[in-house]
Design a protein around this motif. Sequence first.
Motif, PDB file in Angstrom:
ATOM      1  N   TYR A 182       0.923  -1.211  -0.002  1.00  0.00           N
ATOM      2  CA  TYR A 182      -0.132  -0.104   0.205  1.00  0.00           C
ATOM      3  C   TYR A 182       0.770   0.765  -0.067  1.00  0.00           C
ATOM      4  O   TYR A 182       0.345   2.581   0.765  1.00  0.00           O
ATOM      5  CB  TYR A 182      -1.071   0.077   0.848  1.00  0.00           C
ATOM      6  N   VAL A 226      -2.773  -1.545  -3.313  1.00  0.00           N
ATOM      7  CA  VAL A 226      -2.885   0.038  -4.798  1.00  0.00           C
ATOM      8  C   VAL A 226      -1.976  -0.219  -5.357  1.00  0.00           C
ATOM      9  O   VAL A 226      -1.854  -1.145  -5.905  1.00  0.00           O
ATOM     10  CB  VAL A 226      -2.940   0.965  -4.064  1.00  0.00           C
ATOM     11  N   ASP A 248       0.346   5.519  -6.928  1.00  0.00           N
ATOM     12  CA  ASP A 248       0.126   6.402  -5.238  1.00  0.00           C
ATOM     13  C   ASP A 248       0.851   7.277  -5.878  1.00  0.00           C
ATOM     14  O   ASP A 248       2.281   6.817  -6.815  1.00  0.00           O
ATOM     15  CB  ASP A 248       0.979   5.163  -4.362  1.00  0.00           C
ATOM     16  N   ASP A 261      -9.555  -2.776  -4.746  1.00  0.00           N
ATOM     17  CA  ASP A 261     -10.510  -2.507  -5.005  1.00  0.00           C
ATOM     18  C   ASP A 261     -11.742  -3.556  -5.359  1.00  0.00           C
ATOM     19  O   ASP A 261     -13.223  -3.580  -5.021  1.00  0.00           O
ATOM     20  CB  ASP A 261     -10.359  -1.808  -6.751  1.00  0.00           C
ATOM     21  N   ALA A 280     -11.370  -0.370   0.061  1.00  0.00           N
ATOM     22  CA  ALA A 280     -11.080   0.452  -0.813  1.00  0.00           C
ATOM     23  C   ALA A 280     -11.747   2.821  -0.635  1.00  0.00           C
ATOM     24  O   ALA A 280     -11.033   3.031  -0.773  1.00  0.00           O
ATOM     25  CB  ALA A 280     -11.196  -0.172  -2.503  1.00  0.00           C
ATOM     26  N   LYS A 281     -12.529   1.811  -0.535  1.00  0.00           N
ATOM     27  CA  LYS A 281     -13.368   3.310  -0.075  1.00  0.00           C
ATOM     28  C   LYS A 281     -12.918   4.196   0.706  1.00  0.00           C
ATOM     29  O   LYS A 281     -12.627   5.250   1.029  1.00  0.00           O
ATOM     30  CB  LYS A 281     -14.623   3.553  -0.172  1.00  0.00           C
ATOM     31  N   LEU A 303      -9.978   3.733   2.206  1.00  0.00           N
ATOM     32  CA  LEU A 303      -8.749   4.224   1.484  1.00  0.00           C
ATOM     33  C   LEU A 303      -8.935   5.288   0.986  1.00  0.00           C
ATOM     34  O   LEU A 303      -8.155   6.272   0.804  1.00  0.00           O
ATOM     35  CB  LEU A 303      -7.965   2.697   1.203  1.00  0.00           C
ATOM     36  N   SER A 304      -9.524   5.921   0.337  1.00  0.00           N
ATOM     37  CA  SER A 304      -9.124   6.215  -0.871  1.00  0.00           C
ATOM     38  C   SER A 304      -9.763   7.805  -0.147  1.00  0.00           C
ATOM     39  O   SER A 304      -9.682   9.400  -0.445  1.00  0.00           O
ATOM     40  CB  SER A 304     -10.816   6.481  -2.004  1.00  0.00           C
ATOM     41  N   ARG A 347      -8.058   9.158   2.088  1.00  0.00           N
ATOM     42  CA  ARG A 347      -6.686   9.846   2.543  1.00  0.00           C
ATOM     43  C   ARG A 347      -6.841  11.420   1.695  1.00  0.00           C
ATOM     44  O   ARG A 347      -6.025  12.182   1.834  1.00  0.00           O
ATOM     45  CB  ARG A 347      -5.809   8.845   1.436  1.00  0.00           C
ATOM     46  N   ARG A 348      -7.616  10.791   0.266  1.00  0.00           N
ATOM     47  CA  ARG A 348      -7.419  12.270  -1.007  1.00  0.00           C
ATOM     48  C   ARG A 348      -8.136  13.353  -0.401  1.00  0.00           C
ATOM     49  O   ARG A 348      -8.149  14.856  -0.587  1.00  0.00           O
ATOM     50  CB  ARG A 348      -7.908  11.914  -2.157  1.00  0.00           C
ATOM     51  N   ARG A 375      -3.565  10.389   6.576  1.00  0.00           N
ATOM     52  CA  ARG A 375      -4.173   8.572   6.368  1.00  0.00           C
ATOM     53  C   ARG A 375      -5.247   8.007   7.506  1.00  0.00           C
ATOM     54  O   ARG A 375      -5.231   9.065   8.533  1.00  0.00           O
ATOM     55  CB  ARG A 375      -2.567   7.614   6.653  1.00  0.00           C
ATOM     56  N   HIS A 427      -6.207   2.399   6.739  1.00  0.00           N
ATOM     57  CA  HIS A 427      -4.612   1.999   6.003  1.00  0.00           C
ATOM     58  C   HIS A 427      -3.265   0.663   7.183  1.00  0.00           C
ATOM     59  O   HIS A 427      -2.678   0.053   6.765  1.00  0.00           O
ATOM     60  CB  HIS A 427      -3.462   3.072   6.299  1.00  0.00           C
TER      61      HIS A 427
END
Length: 330
Positions: A92, A121, A124, A163, A170-171, A173-174, A176-177, A182, A186
């Motif tokens: 990751y 992922v 990155d 994903d 995964a959702k 984790l996303s 983070r953006r 984090r 994670h």
Amino acid sequence: MQQDFAAARFIKEIGRGRDGARAMGLEDAQELYGAMLDGRVADLQLGAILLAMRIKGESVEELHGFLRAAHARIPPLSAPAGEFAPVLLPSYNGARHAPNLLPLLACMLAQRGVPVLIHGVLQDAGRVATAEVMRAAGLPLAQQPIHIYASWQRHQPAFMAIDHLSPELAKLLSLRRVLGVRNSTHSVVKLLQPFAEPALRITSYTHPEYLRVLSAYYQSAEAASLGDALLMRATEGEAVANVRRAQQIDAFCAGAQSTLVQREEVAGPPPDLPERGAAETAAWMDEVLCEQRQVPPALLEQVEQICQAARALRARLPLSGGPGAGYQRG
């Protein structure tokens, strides 16, 4: 999905800062994280939970609860019969400064007949992800369990993006953006064990406090029921040997801890490494696998350690068939 989960009582406990916050019990952690995975927590409360946990840090009980919730939403995979228990390599982080050698580790294990599943992922920003190196090397990425078994039959490592393994994780984790930092997911994904049978998890840590937490986690009976583990200091966030410096490596066999490597010293002369790009790493990796280049000694040592641990775990837990055989985890 309707966001009807009452999260305020959880935030009240975990949102008091690093010194004032209280850890959740296992059942509360499982209930809360399950609601987060199911999309039943309102966005404002979800952001508060993620940031509160980021500041507080996860307890062992919370990790157990989070993982119970995550595992309950992943259809279990079946381990193949054979000499080795399946090996899990989370990926990751990718590589920012040095070449990403996790795919080489996975390929070397697969050549020896070890069923390896990398999950992580696809990319990155600013880093070279394991999936990118595998694509450059012509190795397929799995989207369904049947693709994983096909890779093993070809003596190749399997890679499944988070994903496909768990869209719910995964959702999270996303985010983070969105948040810029984090979150607990994670940590959760690096501890995933999606097999119905016990497997060997190769886990890394970056910050020293996680060595204490993860060591306590792996010594628990619940973690031991999922299989054994090797825990090491990360190389740019990945669980692959640092070819320039030997990291401490701890083994957890049926919950009992032992130290395989305890030195922190330069591991011989600097190896001949490629540029960090995916294509350059893949070409160099192919030369190593074809014995046209020497394997970095630290990486070869890690392969031996993983093979020994996976063989020992498999010997304690014999299976009688191929994919689909074995017992179900509780």
